[in-house]
Design a protein around this motif. Structure first.
Motif, PDB file in Angstrom:
ATOM      1  N   UNK A 289      23.337 -20.786  13.106  1.00 19.95           N
ATOM      2  CA  UNK A 289      24.613 -20.068  13.022  1.00 19.95           C
ATOM      3  C   UNK A 289      24.416 -18.555  13.041  1.00 19.95           C
ATOM      4  N   UNK A 290      23.191 -18.114  12.742  1.00 18.36           N
ATOM      5  CA  UNK A 290      22.916 -16.683  12.714  1.00 18.36           C
ATOM      6  C   UNK A 290      21.665 -16.406  13.530  1.00 18.36           C
ATOM      7  N   UNK A 291      21.717 -15.330  14.275  1.00 21.06           N
ATOM      8  CA  UNK A 291      20.545 -14.898  15.044  1.00 21.06           C
ATOM      9  C   UNK A 291      20.413 -13.388  14.910  1.00 21.06           C
ATOM     10  N   UNK A 292      19.239 -12.940  14.497  1.00 23.32           N
ATOM     11  CA  UNK A 292      19.020 -11.511  14.295  1.00 23.32           C
ATOM     12  C   UNK A 292      18.727 -10.827  15.617  1.00 23.32           C
ATOM     13  N   UNK A 293      19.358  -9.685  15.876  1.00 27.36           N
ATOM     14  CA  UNK A 293      18.997  -8.920  17.078  1.00 27.36           C
ATOM     15  C   UNK A 293      17.567  -8.394  16.938  1.00 27.36           C
ATOM     16  N   UNK A 294      16.891  -8.168  18.040  1.00 28.63           N
ATOM     17  CA  UNK A 294      15.476  -7.738  17.974  1.00 28.63           C
ATOM     18  C   UNK A 294      15.234  -6.526  17.085  1.00 28.63           C
ATOM     19  N   UNK A 295      16.151  -5.556  17.089  1.00 23.13           N
ATOM     20  CA  UNK A 295      15.941  -4.341  16.295  1.00 23.13           C
ATOM     21  C   UNK A 295      16.063  -4.579  14.791  1.00 23.13           C
ATOM     22  N   UNK A 296      16.616  -5.745  14.379  1.00 22.03           N
ATOM     23  CA  UNK A 296      16.787  -6.033  12.955  1.00 22.03           C
ATOM     24  C   UNK A 296      15.760  -7.034  12.447  1.00 22.03           C
ATOM     25  N   UNK A 297      14.838  -7.444  13.295  1.00 20.48           N
ATOM     26  CA  UNK A 297      13.846  -8.431  12.883  1.00 20.48           C
ATOM     27  C   UNK A 297      12.602  -7.754  12.297  1.00 20.48           C
ATOM     28  N   UNK A 298      11.889  -8.516  11.479  1.00 20.66           N
ATOM     29  CA  UNK A 298      10.552  -8.119  11.040  1.00 20.66           C
ATOM     30  C   UNK A 298       9.691  -9.373  11.034  1.00 20.66           C
ATOM     31  N   UNK A 299       8.401  -9.199  11.116  1.00 21.69           N
ATOM     32  CA  UNK A 299       7.487 -10.330  11.164  1.00 21.69           C
ATOM     33  C   UNK A 299       6.911 -10.603   9.779  1.00 21.69           C
TER      34      UNK A 299
END
Length: 522
Positions: A289-299
């Motif tokens: 239901x939720x997907x983080x945009x690339x700029x809001x992701x961290x590993x």
């Protein structure tokens, strides 16, 4: 920054007040070690019992650092640190009033929570200093605050001794001394008073900045499904090490055959509860239901590697500080007092080694490379320390004559050189932690900090299983060295440089909000 550091206004006031809060929390946390023999004699404890009391001093620090990280992200460092310092008085007074072993153990378990205070200042410092200066700022906070352990070692015995000059005031009618009790209670009371002072003299963020909070602080927020399962795996050692502590409590009779399995089941339930909370926080991600945009992701692998680095640097420091006096005493036939003074050189390095690690991280241009190289040199340093008995024998050491001053000086230099890389590595670790993901900095710092205690308990448990004497010491330092070299390879080849490692502003921070720092707080 180095020239402005001695000012007591604006962000430097926050830094100085915060490192001193950490300093006091470590004075409280380590107030037992210098008085351990006195407490042992007062309660007629066996060696295994006083060792268990000492281990209880770090037991609840593991889950406490996780919980404190959650509270920190939700309520802010000002309120969280103040409450923790005020709380410190309670277990100190309980320990000072203890009448038996069980009361000693319970009070030290409660006191171990105070050891989680370190996490709070990490976020407070990160809120007030930009990424390009965060290494040195966090290093000063960690290094100067960490010196509280050495300060406690040098002052608690002196304070208790000074109180013994007033036998009428600090002795019971039965003749039992109260001086050590008043000394331990006094550290907690001082911390509580400073907690009130801290609350009324700091604020969470500079004027114009917004304190960023996660949507939920029940568990660590991750940004990919794979990272969620990675988080579940990395949470397991936190529970396993508590099970090891429960086993130690069973060995000394605090837990019996019926209560021990109950504690193990309770710890398993604690892990499941923590996993459930993490699921609640990340359920929309897991359901799609939720997907983080690339700029809001961290590993999350960044967090995992930092956890491993803190095992091998801070975890090893806690373990080495615990065994180093006995190492010098047994290796060179020194008196307990002189061996303790030599061993204190390891902790003294915190004053400049940890800030140096942060400064190197700021100036080298690659926080990943700094972390990897310092960890590698630390591993080499421990392997060098494992050779001290061989160096001693090679120089013709005679136990009946005693060690020469030159031999002892050489061993101290080897120890201090290794100590520098250990504590500089700690500084470089927390130069990266606040840059992983700003809104969950408290929880990331809590997880990384908890792994330091995991390392300490694991190393000390290993040390207790090794044979006494030179062979056990050699194997112990060799294990520390090999583990550090393995983690160094992970840092050099897998750890990635955080976004904006040397930026003028933190992630998502408004330019105008940052400029208010220097204009409104001066």
């Amino acid at each position: 920054m180095l020239g402005e550091m001695w000012q007591f206004r604006g962000r430097y006031k926050i830094l100085h007040m915060t490192w001193f809060a950490f300093f006091l929390s470590f004075v409280v946390w380590f107030n037992l070690a210098p008085l351990a023999t006195t407490v042992k004699a007062a309660f007629d404890l066996e060696p295994g019992q006083i060792k268990t009391v000492a281990i209880c001093n770090v037991a609840l620090t593991v889950p406490a650092r996780i919980i404190i990280g959650m509270l920190l992200d939700k309520y802010g460092p000002r309120l969280t640190y103040s409450c923790l310092l005020i709380y410190a008085a309670i277990p100190c007074i309980l320990f000072a009033c203890a009448q038996n072993l069980s009361q000693l153990i319970v009070s030290r378990l409660l006191l171990s929570i105070v050891g989680a205070g370190f996490v709070i200042g990490i976020r407070m410092t990160a809120e007030w200093f930009p990424p390009k200066e965060i290494g040195l700022a966090e290093g000063i906070y960690g290094g100067w605050g960490n010196f509280g352990s050495a300060f406690s070692a040098f002052t608690m015995v002196g304070l208790a001794g000074a109180l013994s000059f007033f036998p009428g005031a600090f002795t019971l009618p039965s003749g039992d001394p109260l001086n050590w009790r008043f000394a331990i209670a006094g550290t907690g009371i001082i911390a509580a008073i400073y907690g009130v002072i801290y609350y009324f003299n700091v604020q969470d963020t500079p004027p114009g900045k917004v304190y960023r909070r996660p949507k939920s602080a029940r568990g660590l927020e991750v940004t990919t499904k794979k990272d969620f399962w990675f988080l579940m795996v990395m949470n397991m050692p936190l529970t396993v090490i508590l099970m090891v502590l429960a086993w130690r409590l069973k060995k000394v009779g605090f837990l019996n055959e019926s209560s021990y399995p109950i504690v193990l089941v309770a710890l398993l339930c604690l892990y499941l509860f923590q996993a459930y909370n993490c699921w609640v926080v990340n359920k929309d991600l897991l359901s799609g239901a939720k997907r983080y945009p690339p700029e809001d992701r961290y590993k999350f692998k960044q967090v995992a590697i930092l956890e491993l680095t803190y095992i091998v640097n801070f975890g090893s420091e806690l373990a080495v500080v615990s065994m180093l006096p006995a190492f010098f005493e047994g290796t060179f036939g020194l008196s307990k007092a002189f061996a303790g003074i030599l061993a204190a050189s390891y902790a003294f390095m915190n004053l400049f080694a940890r800030p140096s690690g942060g400064l190197i991280s700021d100036k080298l241009g690659s926080r990943r490379m700094t972390m990897g190289l310092l960890t590698l040199f630390m591993g080499v340093g421990y392997l060098v320390m494992s050779s001290i008995p061989a160096v001693r024998d090679g120089l013709g050491y005679d136990p009946e004559v005693g060690a020469s001053g030159a031999l002892i000086a050489l061993a101290v230099v080897m120890t201090m050189a290794c100590s520098f890389f250990v504590q500089a590595g700690e500084g470089s670790t927390f130069a990266i932690v606040p840059l992983v993901k700003r809104r969950v900095t408290g929880q990331v710092a809590g997880n990384v900090g908890a792994y330091g205690n995991v390392g300490a308990v694991a190393y000390l448990t290993l040390y207790s299983l090794l044979p006494d004497g030179d062979l056990g010491n050699i194997r112990f330092f060799q294990v520390l060295g090999i583990c550090a070299i393995i983690v160094a390879m992970l840092c050099l080849f897998i750890l990635e440089e955080p976004k904006g490692s040397f930026a003028e502003h933190h992630e998502g921070e408004e330019e105008s909000a940052n400029s208010a720092l220097e204009t409104e707080m001066m």
